[in-house]
Each structure stands twice: as C-alpha cells, then as structure tokens.
Scaffold this active site. Structure first.
Site, mmCIF file in Angstrom:
data_model
loop_
_atom_site.group_PDB
_atom_site.id
_atom_site.type_symbol
_atom_site.label_atom_id
_atom_site.label_comp_id
_atom_site.label_asym_id
_atom_site.label_seq_id
_atom_site.Cartn_x
_atom_site.Cartn_y
_atom_site.Cartn_z
ATOM 1 C CG ASP A 1 82.960 49.209 68.726
ATOM 2 O OD1 ASP A 1 82.721 49.707 67.607
ATOM 3 O OD2 ASP A 1 84.005 49.449 69.347
ATOM 4 C CB SER A 2 85.547 46.895 65.679
ATOM 5 O OG SER A 2 85.881 48.182 66.172
ATOM 6 C CB CYS B 1 80.815 49.690 65.410
ATOM 7 S SG CYS B 1 82.263 49.677 64.347
ATOM 8 C CD GLU C 1 90.459 48.887 70.459
ATOM 9 O OE1 GLU C 1 90.862 47.809 70.891
ATOM 10 O OE2 GLU C 1 89.261 49.235 70.546
ATOM 11 C CB CYS D 1 85.126 56.802 65.166
ATOM 12 S SG CYS D 1 85.988 55.358 65.838
ATOM 13 C CG HIS E 1 87.513 53.314 69.302
ATOM 14 N ND1 HIS E 1 86.598 52.562 68.598
ATOM 15 C CD2 HIS E 1 88.376 52.432 69.869
ATOM 16 C CE1 HIS E 1 86.911 51.284 68.738
ATOM 17 N NE2 HIS E 1 87.981 51.176 69.496
HETATM 18 N N1 DGL Z 1 84.514 52.227 66.900
HETATM 19 C C1 DGL Z 1 84.391 51.972 65.514
HETATM 20 C C2 DGL Z 1 83.601 53.067 64.847
HETATM 21 O O1 DGL Z 1 82.735 53.674 65.470
HETATM 22 C C3 DGL Z 1 85.576 51.680 64.667
HETATM 23 C C4 DGL Z 1 86.892 51.400 65.171
HETATM 24 C C5 DGL Z 1 87.635 50.481 64.244
HETATM 25 O O2 DGL Z 1 87.492 49.284 64.459
HETATM 26 O O3 DGL Z 1 88.330 50.952 63.336
HETATM 27 O O4 DGL Z 1 83.792 53.348 63.691
#
Ligand code: DGL
Length: 290
Positions: free
Chosen positions: A10-11, A73, A158, A192, A194
């Site tokens: 993931d990012s 991600c 984050e 997403c 997150h």
């Molecule tokens: N968690 C990532 C996703 O599912 C993206 C978060 C990001 O880096 O903008 O899209």
C-alpha cells in the site's frame, strides 16, 4: 526459493486493513507488508508516477521471495495493476502474480445492493480512473454507480486525526455530496483502504444524513441507512478462492504464520501508527525503493 511469502503493498498504512482481513482468515501463511509511507499519499498522483512507484514496490517484494503480491491499495490497483499484469509480468516475471482489490469488491457489491444504486468513496485518483464504475457495470449491468472523491480522508488517517472532532466536517461533507448525486444509493463501497478507520464517524454521519434526507424526501421514505462495504473481508475470501483455484501458486507459499513489515519511512514512525490499524505492536524495517 527458500520461502514463499504473500506480499501486500500500500502507499501507506491503509493496506494494513486488508492485511488484517486476510490474516484473520488465513493466519497460517507468511506475509510481508510494504508501505511506501515516505511517498504517500498516492491519491492525487498521476498514472505514470503511481505506476512507477507501485512497480518499484512489487519488484522489492519479488526480491524478498513473494511469488504473489496483493496491491492492498485501490489507487495502485486502479492506476498500475493492469500495466503490471499485461506489460511487466509476461516479460520479466512470468511465474509471479500480482492481484488488486477492485475486482473482488466489484464482484460482491452487485449481489448485495437491493436498489442497485451503489456509491463509491475513494481517492481522487481512483474516482477519476472510473475503475469501479467500469468493473461493476461489466459484472452487474443492472447497477448504477456514482463516485465521490474524499481528498481529506487519507490525510486525516495518515496524520492520526481520524477520530478527532475536526474529522466530522470532512466526513459529513463527502457523504452529503455522494448522497446528493443519487439518493437511491443503498450500498456504499469504501474504495480506499484507509477509510475503515473512519468507519465509526462514517456510520454516525450517515445515520444523521439519512434521517434528514428521509424527512425532506417526498418520494421514498422506505430507504434505510445505506450499508457500508469494507474491503478486508471480501479481499480475504477472494484470495482464498484464488488459491483454491490455483494450487500451483498455493504450493509455493510457506506456512510459518509470520508477518514482516517494511516501510520507506522511519521504522519507529511506522511502528507507532501501525498499532492504530492492527491493535498490536509491530516491528518494522526501513527500506528504500528505486
Ligand atoms: N490506501 C490507498 C487506497 O486504497 C490510497 C491512499 C493514498 O495514498 O492516497 O486508495
């Protein structure tokens, strides 16, 4: 190959919600989680940059004996997965596999919605790519899909602000914009990884908005509060199914029940925040990607 880990990328921290879902269902496998925290968020980055960063991460996980990598991600799945699968793997790593999170989610959502009106909340990159819309329409042509980008949600997570009162405004704002686009939505995808951390606030705001919308509506007050689709559990069952259908891959995966964490940020910062996602202490190792 001495070990066969499942790599999860993931990012940043978001993919930990996917890792958590997968490990709950399949604790016996060995996992390596890689978060590119130093370069997160990816959500507003261009296709080329997301592809370049994601490929670097995938190559690193391949080097660390992962025959199978999950892009945990949505942004990377939307912007990089297809090119990696179609251009990179056949030429440079024909015996490895890279899977994403959008298709498994799209597969289940059409069977869950009763109104067949589905909302997607995701990063700007995922929404602009229209990956969910295209994938769901292909699998469930009777569904109507609208998307809403939530640019503030990843920074809230984050930066560990997701459960603070300040987050309420941004959660309500994006939900309101989504429901304004289509009041018949009965199912919402958190597109997403997150976003599950914002779930308590999302549910609370959604309940309030649904009550107001119902009071204002002259058409249909039978609609209940839309249900939320968190991805972790669906990705886990989809992966289990994949391994059942691909025994040649399953045989390459070792079962030691271990999990290593890699981050491009400082290991101590990762350790601190990761515990919010996993509710346990983890040890991380700093790596660089290039
Ligand atoms: N968690 C990532 C996703 O599912 C993206 C978060 C990001 O880096 O903008 O899209």
């Amino acid at each position: 190959m001495t070990s066969g880990n499942i790599g999860i990328f993931d990012s940043g921290f978001g993919g930990l919600t996917i890792l958590d879902g997968i490990r709950q269902r399949m604790p016996e496998y060995d996992y390596i989680y890689l978060g590119d925290n130093a370069r997160a968020p990816y959500g507003t980055r261009s296709f080329d940059v997301v592809y370049e960063f994601t490929l670097q991460a995938v190559k690193k996980l391949f080097e660390m004996d992962c025959p199978l990598v999950i892009l945990g991600c949505n942004t990377a799945s939307a912007k990089a997965l297809r090119s990696i699968q179609q251009k990179y793997l056949p030429k440079y790593a024909p015996d490895r596999r890279v899977l994403g999170v959008i298709r498994p989610t799209a597969e289940v959502v059409g069977t869950i919605s009763r109104t067949k009106h589905i909302g997607v909340l995701a990063t700007e990159g995922t929404i602009k790519s229209e990956s969910y819309k295209l994938e769901i329409e292909k699998l469930h042509p009777d569904c109507t899909i609208v998307g809403q980008a939530c640019p503030m949600w990843v920074p809230l997570v984050e930066n560990n602000e997701f459960d603070k009162p300040g987050a309420d405004y941004f959660v309500k704002d994006s939900l309101q914009k989504l429901l304004n686009q289509d009041p018949l939505i009965d199912t919402i995808i958190l597109g997403c990884t997150h976003y599950p951390l914002l779930l308590p606030k999302i549910k609370q705001q959604l309940a309030q908005l649904s009550t107001v919308n119902c009071q204002l509506s002259t058409v249909n007050c039978q609609l209940s509060t839309p249900q939320i689709i968190p991805q972790g559990q669906y990705i886990a069952s989809s992966l289990e199914d994949y391994l059942r259908r691909h025994p040649e891959m399953d045989e390459r995966l070792t079962r030691g029940g271990t999990c290593q964490y890699l981050t491009t940020e400082s290991a101590s910062k990762f350790r601190e925040c990761a515990s919010l996602f996993l509710h346990e202490e983890v040890n991380a190792q700093h790596i660089t990607l290039s």
